[in-house]
Design a protein around this motif. Structure first.
Motif, short mmCIF file in Angstrom:
data_model
loop_
_atom_site.label_atom_id
_atom_site.label_comp_id
_atom_site.label_asym_id
_atom_site.label_seq_id
_atom_site.Cartn_x
_atom_site.Cartn_y
_atom_site.Cartn_z
N ILE A 197 -70.66 49.83 -46.00
CA ILE A 197 -71.47 50.81 -45.47
C ILE A 197 -69.94 52.11 -44.79
CG2 ILE A 197 -72.45 52.05 -43.37
CD1 ILE A 197 -74.65 50.64 -45.66
N ALA A 198 -69.93 52.62 -44.73
CA ALA A 198 -69.37 53.91 -44.09
C ALA A 198 -69.45 54.80 -43.46
CB ALA A 198 -68.31 54.55 -45.56
N THR A 199 -69.71 55.01 -42.48
CA THR A 199 -70.09 55.32 -41.27
C THR A 199 -68.94 57.18 -40.91
OG1 THR A 199 -71.47 54.06 -40.90
CG2 THR A 199 -70.53 55.62 -39.44
N SER A 200 -69.32 57.87 -41.14
CA SER A 200 -68.67 59.01 -40.03
C SER A 200 -69.25 59.53 -39.31
CB SER A 200 -67.81 60.03 -41.44
OG SER A 200 -67.53 61.15 -40.99
N MET A 201 -68.39 60.27 -38.45
CA MET A 201 -69.44 60.35 -37.22
C MET A 201 -68.57 62.00 -36.43
SD MET A 201 -70.69 57.26 -35.09
CE MET A 201 -68.98 56.74 -35.11
N LYS A 202 -68.37 62.89 -36.22
CA LYS A 202 -67.96 64.48 -36.16
C LYS A 202 -68.35 64.97 -34.84
CE LYS A 202 -66.25 65.08 -40.92
NZ LYS A 202 -66.28 66.22 -42.12
N GLU A 203 -67.92 65.47 -34.04
CA GLU A 203 -68.49 66.11 -32.54
C GLU A 203 -67.14 67.30 -32.45
OE1 GLU A 203 -69.42 64.12 -29.62
OE2 GLU A 203 -66.80 63.78 -28.89
N GLU A 341 -74.01 58.40 -43.31
CA GLU A 341 -74.02 56.36 -44.07
C GLU A 341 -73.86 57.11 -45.07
OE1 GLU A 341 -74.88 53.53 -40.52
OE2 GLU A 341 -76.12 53.82 -42.11
N HIS A 342 -73.26 56.52 -45.46
CA HIS A 342 -73.06 56.68 -47.35
C HIS A 342 -72.49 54.41 -47.68
CE1 HIS A 342 -68.70 57.40 -47.06
NE2 HIS A 342 -68.42 56.84 -48.03
N GLY A 343 -72.76 54.35 -48.75
CA GLY A 343 -72.11 52.49 -49.09
C GLY A 343 -73.96 52.29 -49.99
N GLU A 344 -73.45 51.35 -50.38
CA GLU A 344 -74.24 50.92 -51.56
C GLU A 344 -74.66 49.21 -51.24
OE1 GLU A 344 -73.91 50.45 -56.38
OE2 GLU A 344 -72.05 49.13 -54.96
N ILE A 345 -75.55 48.59 -50.74
CA ILE A 345 -75.70 47.32 -51.18
C ILE A 345 -76.54 46.61 -52.16
CG2 ILE A 345 -77.47 45.98 -49.52
CD1 ILE A 345 -77.81 47.91 -47.49
N ILE A 346 -75.95 45.56 -52.98
CA ILE A 346 -76.22 44.65 -53.83
C ILE A 346 -76.85 43.02 -53.12
CG2 ILE A 346 -75.64 43.65 -55.78
CD1 ILE A 346 -73.24 45.94 -56.00
N GLU A 347 -78.11 43.07 -53.63
CA GLU A 347 -78.49 41.96 -52.75
C GLU A 347 -80.00 40.67 -54.05
OE1 GLU A 347 -80.97 41.09 -48.77
OE2 GLU A 347 -81.22 43.17 -49.52
N GLN A 348 -78.98 39.91 -54.07
CA GLN A 348 -80.08 39.31 -55.08
C GLN A 348 -81.10 38.32 -53.88
OE1 GLN A 348 -78.55 36.18 -57.35
NE2 GLN A 348 -79.60 35.65 -58.37
N VAL A 349 -82.54 38.03 -54.35
CA VAL A 349 -83.51 37.55 -53.95
C VAL A 349 -83.96 37.14 -54.52
CG1 VAL A 349 -83.03 39.26 -51.65
CG2 VAL A 349 -84.54 39.63 -53.66
N LEU A 350 -84.86 35.74 -53.68
CA LEU A 350 -85.72 34.60 -54.06
C LEU A 350 -87.05 35.23 -53.38
CD1 LEU A 350 -84.42 31.46 -54.72
CD2 LEU A 350 -84.50 33.07 -56.30
N GLU A 351 -88.41 35.75 -53.99
CA GLU A 351 -89.38 35.80 -53.29
C GLU A 351 -90.59 35.04 -53.87
OE1 GLU A 351 -90.94 39.47 -53.98
OE2 GLU A 351 -89.06 40.64 -52.43
N ILE A 364 -81.81 43.97 -55.73
CA ILE A 364 -81.97 45.05 -55.46
C ILE A 364 -80.79 45.63 -55.67
CG2 ILE A 364 -83.19 46.36 -53.67
CD1 ILE A 364 -84.75 43.22 -53.23
N LYS A 365 -80.91 46.72 -55.42
CA LYS A 365 -79.33 48.02 -55.64
C LYS A 365 -80.24 48.66 -55.16
CE LYS A 365 -77.26 46.07 -60.33
NZ LYS A 365 -76.70 46.63 -61.33
N THR A 366 -79.25 49.09 -53.42
CA THR A 366 -79.71 50.34 -52.82
C THR A 366 -78.54 51.30 -52.63
OG1 THR A 366 -81.23 48.73 -51.61
CG2 THR A 366 -80.71 50.89 -50.60
N ILE A 367 -78.54 52.59 -52.51
CA ILE A 367 -77.78 53.16 -52.33
C ILE A 367 -77.88 53.91 -51.15
CG2 ILE A 367 -76.45 55.55 -52.59
CD1 ILE A 367 -75.71 53.64 -54.57
N VAL A 368 -76.94 53.67 -50.06
CA VAL A 368 -77.26 54.00 -48.68
C VAL A 368 -76.79 55.81 -48.82
CG1 VAL A 368 -76.24 54.27 -45.80
CG2 VAL A 368 -77.11 52.35 -47.45
N ASP A 369 -77.41 56.63 -48.46
CA ASP A 369 -76.94 57.86 -48.01
C ASP A 369 -77.85 58.29 -47.13
OD1 ASP A 369 -76.16 61.23 -48.22
OD2 ASP A 369 -76.64 60.97 -50.73
N THR A 370 -77.18 59.00 -45.85
CA THR A 370 -77.53 59.48 -44.88
C THR A 370 -77.22 60.50 -44.19
OG1 THR A 370 -77.59 57.85 -43.40
CG2 THR A 370 -79.39 57.69 -45.00
N VAL A 371 -78.14 61.01 -43.47
CA VAL A 371 -76.70 62.89 -42.77
C VAL A 371 -77.68 63.03 -41.60
CG1 VAL A 371 -76.36 65.22 -42.90
CG2 VAL A 371 -76.05 63.52 -44.44
#
Length: 458
Positions: A197-203, A341-351, A364-371
């Motif tokens: 996860i990469a986070t950037s804050m500007k002001e 925030e942008h990034g990537e989460i790769i997860e292997q789970v048992l349910e 589960i592969k998740t791309i993080v992309d929020t503004v």
């Protein structure tokens, strides 16, 4: 263009083959239709076309966007898409708001470039469970010995029986089995997780005083999608003019000007292309501001009196828009805050559904992309020096009513207002030496505003 050329060459080559030409006759109409199809499939978005025209303008005027190192001037452009299409009764209002949004975005970029600061953070996490019992759930690891373990198993079985009995009863009552499935408790176990996860804050907080639009573009494509582009700049001279107006003192900045009546278009249809504030020089070579405001109104179903009132209200709104843009130029202050925030989460789970259900292995592969962004612009100025050049109303090419107001601010107007305030006759203006310094069928186009000065004037 390359595909079109290749298609034409291939067609010409096939026509040169006698055996092929005897069997198949290719008509010019076929070639024209195919070329038209290639052009339509390769058509660029209207905002991209506006961006190309903006870049062409910069190339022709020989400046670079950002801080132009050769001249020391700051150039920024912004493009916004119009949310409504011409079929919407509020289209004119949406178009006017989009211009404000485009210029506001340029102001934010300017303040961020000049006054902003950034805080950046990158974080990575890795978890991997390769244990012998990695695929066992926590409920499988309970000690089977002792009275407490037995009581736990009895309760689990009792609850399982009650749950299944209740599920069957709900199904009998007509509840969808899929909805019931969502309510059932699932066991989940993570075997692997790799997270970045990469986070950037500007002001930024700073002044947009002297930041002035110099040209605007309004484009539409064949589907009726509109977009608005704005080029704006700030120089030492524009900043000084804004400061002089704010302090209500005569500016020493002079330039080659002309009568403002010759600058403002008289044709109502031409006025449709004019939005925002422009910095010009008047007949005496003094800096002056011309500000264009537009708003719309829907006259359908209105009586003559109500239509007249709606038109009057629209012109009042247009004037407020025009005046506020002048105020922003004179002493606007802008605060901007953004986080992303942008990034990537790769997860292997048992349910597993319950203690005796089927085990499902998921990756589960998740791309993080929020503004998240917020901006606030505030300004204020005295209205002394303002006057109205023209009020107008007309219909655009789609049949919408448009009401507009053209306002001006001049140093001579300021002097006249001060004379009234002090109850004395206004001084005569002295002449200074000027220095050179079809409603549903849309055709694709980009309309440009008038050019009041070259970028070298300021």
């Amino acid at each position: 263009m390359k595909n079109k050329l290749l298609l034409s060459l291939c067609t010409a080559g096939l026509l040169c083959l006698p055996s092929f030409a005897n069997d198949v006759q290719v008509q010019q109409q076929d070639i024209t239709e195919q070329n038209k199809y290639v052009e339509e499939t390769q058509s660029i978005d209207i905002d991209d076309e506006i961006e190309e025209q903006i870049q062409d303008y910069a190339d022709n005027q020989n400046f670079q966007f950002g801080l132009d190192g050769r001249t020391g001037k700051h150039f920024i452009y912004s493009i916004e898409s119009v949310a409504s299409k011409p079929t919407d009764p509020d289209f004119v209002k949406s178009l006017s708001v989009t211009y404000e949004k485009a210029f506001f975005a340029a102001q934010q970029e300017f303040v961020m470039d000049v006054f902003g600061k950034v805080v950046s953070q990158k974080e990575t996490k890795l978890f991997a469970d390769n244990s012998t019992n990695a695929r066992e759930f926590d409920s499988d690891k309970v000690d089977n010995k002792g009275i407490m373990a037995k009581m736990g198993r009895v309760f689990d079985k009792a609850f399982s029986l009650a749950e299944k009995t209740l599920d069957n009863a709900l199904i009998d009552l007509g509840v969808d089995a899929a909805d019931i499935e969502k309510l059932n408790k699932k066991e989940k176990k993570t075997l692997f997780k790799n997270e970045f996860i990469a986070t950037s804050m500007k002001e930024a907080f700073g002044s947009v005083s002297g930041f002035i639009p110099i040209k605007s573009f309004v484009g539409k494509d064949s589907s009726g999608q509109y977009a608005v582009g704005v080029i704006a700049m700030r120089t030492e001279k524009t900043s000084q003019v804004a400061k002089d107006i704010s302090m209500q003192r005569e500016s020493m900045i002079e330039g080659r000007g002309k009568d403002l009546r010759d600058i403002v278009p008289t044709d109502k249809k031409a006025l449709l292309n004019e939005m925002g504030v422009r910095l010009v020089f008047d007949l005496n070579g003094s800096p002056a501001l011309i500000s264009y405001g537009q708003w719309g109104f829907n006259s359908k179903g209105l009586s003559a009196y109500m239509k007249s009132q709606a038109k009057k209200n629209a012109k009042s709104m247009a004037q407020d828009i025009a005046d506020s843009m002048v105020s922003d130029f004179v002493n606007g202050n802008l605060q901007v805050n953004t986080s992303s925030e942008h990034g990537e989460i790769i997860e292997q789970v048992l349910e597993r559904e319950g203690s005796d259900g089927m085990v499902v292995d998921k990756t589960i592969k998740t791309i993080v992309d929020t503004v998240n962004q917020s901006a606030k612009l505030k300004s204020s100025m005295k209205l002394a020096g303002f006057s109205t050049i023209r009020r107008w109303s007309t219909t655009n090419e789609h049949g919408h009513y448009v009401a507009g107001v053209v306002r001006k601010w001049t140093f001579s107007g300021l002097a006249a207002a001060k004379s009234v305030q002090q109850n004395r006759a206004p001084k005569k203006e002295r002449t200074r030496q000027r220095e050179s310094s079809e409603r549903s069928n849309y055709s694709r186009s980009v309309n440009e505003s008038n050019e009041y000065n070259t970028v070298n004037d300021f």
